[in-house]
Design a protein around this motif. Structure first.
Motif, PDB file in Angstrom:
ATOM      1  N   SER B  33       0.806  -1.285  -0.084  1.00 46.56           N
ATOM      2  CA  SER B  33       0.125  -0.120   0.036  1.00 46.56           C
ATOM      3  C   SER B  33       0.827   1.311   0.006  1.00 46.56           C
ATOM      4  N   TRP B  34       0.174   2.360  -0.305  1.00 50.58           N
ATOM      5  CA  TRP B  34       0.825   3.711  -0.423  1.00 50.58           C
ATOM      6  C   TRP B  34       0.170   4.659   0.394  1.00 50.58           C
ATOM      7  N   TYR B  35       0.801   5.447   1.280  1.00 51.22           N
ATOM      8  CA  TYR B  35       0.117   6.425   2.155  1.00 51.22           C
ATOM      9  C   TYR B  35       0.927   7.864   2.015  1.00 51.22           C
ATOM     10  N   ARG B  36       0.160   8.873   2.208  1.00 54.17           N
ATOM     11  CA  ARG B  36       0.816  10.042   2.260  1.00 54.17           C
ATOM     12  C   ARG B  36       0.502  10.583   3.754  1.00 54.17           C
ATOM     13  N   GLN B  37       1.639  11.384   4.069  1.00 50.17           N
ATOM     14  CA  GLN B  37       1.482  11.768   5.602  1.00 50.17           C
ATOM     15  C   GLN B  37       1.738  13.452   5.478  1.00 50.17           C
ATOM     16  N   ASP B  38       0.678  14.387   6.088  1.00 49.22           N
ATOM     17  CA  ASP B  38       0.634  15.596   5.951  1.00 49.22           C
ATOM     18  C   ASP B  38       0.867  16.130   7.379  1.00 49.22           C
ATOM     19  N   PRO B  39       1.316  17.302   7.552  1.00 47.44           N
ATOM     20  CA  PRO B  39       1.592  17.817   8.871  1.00 47.44           C
ATOM     21  C   PRO B  39       0.150  17.875   9.809  1.00 47.44           C
ATOM     22  N   GLY B  40      -0.072  17.161  10.717  1.00 49.81           N
ATOM     23  CA  GLY B  40      -1.108  17.478  11.674  1.00 49.81           C
ATOM     24  C   GLY B  40      -2.253  16.262  11.480  1.00 49.81           C
ATOM     25  N   MET B  41      -1.852  15.513  10.381  1.00 50.88           N
ATOM     26  CA  MET B  41      -2.900  14.715  10.077  1.00 50.88           C
ATOM     27  C   MET B  41      -2.197  13.316  10.083  1.00 50.88           C
ATOM     28  N   GLY B  42      -3.230  12.289  10.333  1.00 49.87           N
ATOM     29  CA  GLY B  42      -2.558  10.803  10.172  1.00 49.87           C
ATOM     30  C   GLY B  42      -2.373  10.445   8.850  1.00 49.87           C
ATOM     31  N   LEU B  43      -1.579   9.246   8.544  1.00 50.30           N
ATOM     32  CA  LEU B  43      -1.468   8.866   7.255  1.00 50.30           C
ATOM     33  C   LEU B  43      -2.547   8.557   6.376  1.00 50.30           C
ATOM     34  N   ARG B  44      -2.810   8.775   5.171  1.00 46.93           N
ATOM     35  CA  ARG B  44      -3.884   8.495   4.701  1.00 46.93           C
ATOM     36  C   ARG B  44      -3.612   7.700   3.512  1.00 46.93           C
ATOM     37  N   LEU B  45      -4.447   6.683   3.144  1.00 46.81           N
ATOM     38  CA  LEU B  45      -4.256   5.437   1.866  1.00 46.81           C
ATOM     39  C   LEU B  45      -4.566   6.195   0.710  1.00 46.81           C
ATOM     40  N   ILE B  46      -3.456   5.930  -0.208  1.00 49.97           N
ATOM     41  CA  ILE B  46      -3.504   6.506  -1.557  1.00 49.97           C
ATOM     42  C   ILE B  46      -4.082   5.328  -2.592  1.00 49.97           C
ATOM     43  N   HIS B  47      -3.337   4.148  -2.654  1.00 46.88           N
ATOM     44  CA  HIS B  47      -3.878   3.141  -3.217  1.00 46.88           C
ATOM     45  C   HIS B  47      -3.302   1.892  -2.711  1.00 46.88           C
ATOM     46  N   TYR B  48      -3.980   0.669  -2.772  1.00 46.85           N
ATOM     47  CA  TYR B  48      -3.240  -0.533  -2.416  1.00 46.85           C
ATOM     48  C   TYR B  48      -3.502  -1.828  -3.302  1.00 46.85           C
ATOM     49  N   SER B  49      -2.774  -2.845  -2.854  1.00 50.67           N
ATOM     50  CA  SER B  49      -2.819  -4.119  -3.753  1.00 50.67           C
ATOM     51  C   SER B  49      -2.791  -5.284  -2.891  1.00 50.67           C
ATOM     52  N   VAL B  50      -3.601  -6.112  -3.142  1.00 49.59           N
ATOM     53  CA  VAL B  50      -3.571  -7.516  -2.475  1.00 49.59           C
ATOM     54  C   VAL B  50      -2.947  -8.655  -3.217  1.00 49.59           C
ATOM     55  N   GLY B  51      -2.352  -8.349  -4.463  1.00 47.57           N
ATOM     56  CA  GLY B  51      -1.444  -9.453  -4.820  1.00 47.57           C
ATOM     57  C   GLY B  51      -1.345  -8.604  -6.301  1.00 47.57           C
ATOM     58  N   ALA B  52      -0.188  -9.523  -6.902  1.00 47.42           N
ATOM     59  CA  ALA B  52       0.116  -9.192  -8.302  1.00 47.42           C
ATOM     60  C   ALA B  52      -0.862  -9.181  -9.172  1.00 47.42           C
ATOM     61  N   GLY B  53      -1.106  -7.899 -10.023  1.00 47.76           N
ATOM     62  CA  GLY B  53      -2.199  -7.762 -10.893  1.00 47.76           C
ATOM     63  C   GLY B  53      -3.457  -7.173 -10.339  1.00 47.76           C
ATOM     64  N   ILE B  54      -3.270  -6.857  -9.379  1.00 46.38           N
ATOM     65  CA  ILE B  54      -4.716  -6.472  -8.307  1.00 46.38           C
ATOM     66  C   ILE B  54      -4.464  -5.138  -7.696  1.00 46.38           C
ATOM     67  N   THR B  55      -5.018  -4.265  -7.970  1.00 43.14           N
ATOM     68  CA  THR B  55      -4.840  -2.713  -7.170  1.00 43.14           C
ATOM     69  C   THR B  55      -6.288  -2.091  -7.105  1.00 43.14           C
ATOM     70  N   ASP B  56      -6.340  -1.369  -5.878  1.00 41.07           N
ATOM     71  CA  ASP B  56      -7.651  -0.605  -5.886  1.00 41.07           C
ATOM     72  C   ASP B  56      -7.203   0.680  -5.077  1.00 41.07           C
ATOM     73  N   GLN B  57      -8.151   1.419  -5.231  1.00 38.52           N
ATOM     74  CA  GLN B  57      -8.047   3.002  -4.596  1.00 38.52           C
ATOM     75  C   GLN B  57      -8.421   2.966  -3.095  1.00 38.52           C
ATOM     76  N   GLY B  58      -7.727   3.974  -2.504  1.00 43.49           N
ATOM     77  CA  GLY B  58      -7.757   4.178  -1.055  1.00 43.49           C
ATOM     78  C   GLY B  58      -8.435   5.124  -0.869  1.00 43.49           C
ATOM     79  N   GLU B  59      -8.356   6.167   0.283  1.00 46.74           N
ATOM     80  CA  GLU B  59      -9.034   7.292   0.483  1.00 46.74           C
ATOM     81  C   GLU B  59      -8.621   8.590  -0.391  1.00 46.74           C
ATOM     82  N   VAL B  60      -7.578   8.648  -0.847  1.00 46.98           N
ATOM     83  CA  VAL B  60      -7.015   9.731  -1.565  1.00 46.98           C
ATOM     84  C   VAL B  60      -6.270   9.425  -2.843  1.00 46.98           C
ATOM     85  N   PRO B  61      -6.761   8.780  -3.784  1.00 48.29           N
ATOM     86  CA  PRO B  61      -6.258   8.383  -5.204  1.00 48.29           C
ATOM     87  C   PRO B  61      -6.095   9.364  -6.286  1.00 48.29           C
TER      88      PRO B  61
END
Lengths: 113, 113
Positions: B33-61
């Motif tokens: 998975s990929w996250y971004r971390q901004d000041p004063g905020m928790g890490l937010r999920l951008i995209h994730y993958s549960v295996g090769a060939g499979i991806t999905d969007q997170g909170e801030v894609p």
């Protein structure tokens, strides 16, 4: 909306003292709660993972508690050391999200000599 | 033990430029998975993958693309960088189960001017 709140935002203590950090969450459904330590310029490192049925979990001088009824957790640090200076992040996992976590903003702890 | 490796560690982009943040893990983890971390905020999920060939969007894609052609690699592409994408980016990996450990990379600090 799933949220994790932490208090205090920052904390300064003297080396050797104890401290307790707080976490409140409104994540549903609940799978597990984690505490991470993040040193400046580094990625988060896991301290503890607790599931619904676990009330307390220790990792050396770190002890985490969980009250699933009130949706509160705390992280207690005993006999603090200078190396404990870091951000401590509370993270909650909702069952439907697998490893897609909801992160708190963190508590910045500074341990002074 | 390499764990999760991110490159580069620092990057400055001009608005409109594109680039790829690299992430590689050597633990044979299914979940990345990929996250971004901004000041004063928790890490937010951008995209994730549960295996090769499979991806999905997170909170801030929006503004990001990912692909997962192998188990080991999970690159994050910025299509046309904007100042709002100035942040610290973290890649994480773990086994697919919701209660398993998550391992984070050291982060990439990106500045878009």
């Amino acid at each position: 909306k799933n949220q994790v709140e932490q208090s205090p935002q920052s904390l300064i203590i003297l080396e050797g003292k104890n401290c307790t950090l707080q976490c409140n969450y409104t994540v549903s459904p609940f799978s597990n709660l984690r505490w991470y330590k993040q040193d400046t310029g580094r990625g988060p490192v896991s301290l503890t993972i607790m599931t619904f049925s676990e009330n307390t979990k220790s990792n050396g001088r770190y002890t985490a508690t969980l009250d699933a009824d009130t949706k509160q957790s705390s992280l207690h640090i005993t006999a603090s050391q200078l190396s404990d200076s870091a951000s401590y992040i509370c993270v909650v996992s909702a069952r439907t999200y697998g490893q897609n976590f909801v992160f708190g903003p963190g508590t910045r702890l500074s341990v002074l000599p | 033990n390499a764990g999760v490796t991110q490159t580069p560690k620092f990057q400055v982009l001009k608005t409109g430029q594109s680039m790829t943040l690299q992430c590689a893990q050597d633990m044979n983890h299914e979940y990345m998975s990929w996250y971004r971390q901004d000041p004063g905020m928790g890490l937010r999920l951008i995209h994730y993958s549960v295996g090769a060939g499979i991806t999905d969007q997170g909170e801030v894609p929006n503004g990001y693309n990912v692909s997962r052609s192998t188990t080991e690699d999970f690159p994050l592409r910025l299509l046309s960088a904007a100042p709002s994408q100035t942040s610290v980016y973290f890649c994480a990996s773990g086994q697919k189960g919701g209660r398993t450990e998550a391992f984070f990379g050291q982060g990439t600090r990106l500045t878009v001017v």
